[in-house]
Design an enzyme around this catalytic site. Structure first.
Site, PDB file in Angstrom:
ATOM      1  N   SER A 124       0.811  -1.153  -0.026  1.00  0.00           N
ATOM      2  CA  SER A 124      -0.054   0.013  -0.032  1.00  0.00           C
ATOM      3  C   SER A 124       0.887   1.382  -0.101  1.00  0.00           C
ATOM      4  O   SER A 124       1.881   1.244   0.667  1.00  0.00           O
ATOM      5  CB  SER A 124      -0.835   0.080   1.263  1.00  0.00           C
ATOM      6  OG  SER A 124      -1.441   1.271   1.398  1.00  0.00           O
ATOM      7  N   TYR A 148      -1.399  -0.660  10.482  1.00  0.00           N
ATOM      8  CA  TYR A 148      -1.955  -1.163   9.197  1.00  0.00           C
ATOM      9  C   TYR A 148      -0.814  -1.128   8.302  1.00  0.00           C
ATOM     10  O   TYR A 148      -0.187  -2.026   7.631  1.00  0.00           O
ATOM     11  CB  TYR A 148      -3.136  -0.568   8.522  1.00  0.00           C
ATOM     12  CG  TYR A 148      -3.282  -0.941   6.847  1.00  0.00           C
ATOM     13  CD1 TYR A 148      -3.716  -2.202   6.584  1.00  0.00           C
ATOM     14  CD2 TYR A 148      -2.964   0.091   6.003  1.00  0.00           C
ATOM     15  CE1 TYR A 148      -3.959  -2.420   5.381  1.00  0.00           C
ATOM     16  CE2 TYR A 148      -3.181  -0.065   4.763  1.00  0.00           C
ATOM     17  CZ  TYR A 148      -3.572  -1.537   4.419  1.00  0.00           C
ATOM     18  OH  TYR A 148      -3.834  -1.590   2.975  1.00  0.00           O
ATOM     19  N   LYS A 152       2.117  -3.973   6.264  1.00  0.00           N
ATOM     20  CA  LYS A 152       2.661  -3.880   4.976  1.00  0.00           C
ATOM     21  C   LYS A 152       4.034  -3.795   4.696  1.00  0.00           C
ATOM     22  O   LYS A 152       4.504  -4.527   4.200  1.00  0.00           O
ATOM     23  CB  LYS A 152       1.703  -2.907   4.129  1.00  0.00           C
ATOM     24  CG  LYS A 152       0.482  -2.942   3.959  1.00  0.00           C
ATOM     25  CD  LYS A 152      -0.043  -4.293   3.343  1.00  0.00           C
ATOM     26  CE  LYS A 152      -1.491  -4.620   3.255  1.00  0.00           C
ATOM     27  NZ  LYS A 152      -2.022  -5.741   2.661  1.00  0.00           N
TER      28      LYS A 152
END
Ligand code: NAD
Ligand code: UFG
Length: 337
Positions: A124, A148, A152
């Protein structure tokens, strides 16, 4: 030989499954349906006019994953499965680290056991955190600001380490910017479970009358009109990028990173205006305070993907808005009947 798609019942996964089938690939999909929908799989089958195997399993269940690898001849994996809400990751970090990182470790261990060493991974733009410069290049500093984004980045690093330990691995790390829109058929699209966090799903619900207005988070950003600027990319363009990345990982070895965006930034007000003009739906909005963690602007430098993958996004913001609205209009309750 088949391509294993993890998280294939989700938003980007379902669109990619359709592109894979249309291109003649055999696919096997796994998803625990925590956010994906079985109906999305039925519709992908209907659109592609072909069937494929679907396993409702959790990535964390190694035994079940082994069954999938033993029952199928897997050539490569496209790994979408993961939890994706920034806010939720701040509230429940252990859940996010466990699902996104341990899930990927279990997948990689199983792949290694079955001699499958080719993967396309959903990373991302969140890994860049607050970009120092835009457009953002792949070698920009990586400083995610929430759990989050850190899941990644950690998975990216795990996959790089794996390649160092065994040069037969071949991995494409795809950093998506802001995927929006839906397949032009209006049969598959994004179907958030709760109140949407993201801009276009929220606008869609205002347009269909489920919500009375959009809250525009902040009007004092350092952008052309004061609202946040992002690189919105049509989900079908994004899905096609996966096919290019897949071709690359199948034919080479190594680890490489690619931004998948359009390279163009639009503000929240640009998106509202465009949505209203293309769909003829009025989107009432008010300005509210900034959302915590939001940044002024983020858009991609896409030259690397253009040159090394031979991929370029082709769809316009108009296409994105029209297709998002068609999906919403034809499916007011998403996949639910
Ligand atoms: P999504 O939630 O629609 O799809 C993810 C799928 O993974 C869901 O169907 C979910 O049920 C499944 N899943 C989650 N954990 C699982 C597990 N442990 N075992 C099996 N299945 C599991 O999300 P999406 O928008 O399609 O995103 C796909 C991937 O792309 C995610 O990894 C996400 O983090 C990443 N990504 C998304 C965006 C975005 O804005 N949509 C942006 C950048 C990156
Ligand atoms: N926005 C509003 N009102 C809303 C929702 C969003 O004004 O109701 C604004 C935001 O402030 C931001 C822009 O619309 O300026 C886009 O917001 P999104 O929530 O749609 O997207 P983000 O860029 O914040 O985040 C998304 C994903 C992340 C991912 C990131 C980069 O949610 O998971 O893109 O890929 F990491």
């Amino acid at each position: 030989m088949s391509i294993l798609v993890t998280g294939g019942a989700g938003y980007i996964g379902s669109h990619t499954c359709l592109e894979l089938l249309n291109a003649g690939y055999e696919i096997v999909v796994i998803d625990n349906l925590s956010n994906g929908k079985l109906e999305a799989m039925n519709r992908v089958s209907e659109l592609a006019k072909t069937d494929f195997k679907f396993y409702k399993i959790d990535l964390l269940n190694k035994k079940a994953l082994e069954t999938v690898f033993s029952e199928n001849n897997i050539e490569a994996v496209i790994h979408f499965a993961g939890l994706k809400s920034v806010n939720e990751s701040i509230e429940t970090p252990l859940h996010y680290y466990h699902n996104n990182i341990t899930g990927t470790l279990v997948l990689c261990q199983t792949m290694r056991e079955y001699g499958v060493k080719k993967m396309v991974f959903s990373s991302s733009a969140n890994v860049y955190g607050i970009p120092e410069n835009v457009p953002v290049t792949e070698d920009a500093p990586l400083k995610p600001t929430n759990p989050y984004g850190r899941t990644k980045l950690m998975v990216e690093e795990i996959l790089r380490d794996l390649y160092v330990s065994d040069n037969n691995w071949s991995v494409a790390l795809l950093r998506y910017f802001n995927p929006i829109g839906a397949h032009e058929s209006g049969r598959i699209g994004e179907d958030p479970n709760d109140i949407p966090n993201n801009l276009i799903p929220y606008i869609n619900q205002v347009a269909i009358g489920k919500r009375d207005k959009l809250n525009v988070f902040g009007k004092d950003y350092d952008t052309h009109d004061g609202t946040g600027v992002r690189d919105y990319i049509h989900v079908v363009d994004l899905a096609k990028g996966h096919l290019k990345a897949l071709e690359k990982v199948i034919s080479t070895t190594g680890v490489d990173t690619f931004n998948l965006g359009t390279g163009v930034g639009y503000s929240v007000l640009d998106v509202i205006k465009n949505y209203e003009n293309t769909t003829s739906q009025k989107i009432p909005y008010i300005f509210t305070h900034r959302r915590m963690g939001d940044i002024d602007k983020c858009y991609a430098e896409t030259t690397k993907a253009n040159k090394k993958l031979g991929w370029k996004a082709t769809k316009s913001l108009e296409d994105m808005c029209l297709d998002a609205w068609r999906w919403q209009k034809n499916n007011p309750n998403g996949y639910a009947k």
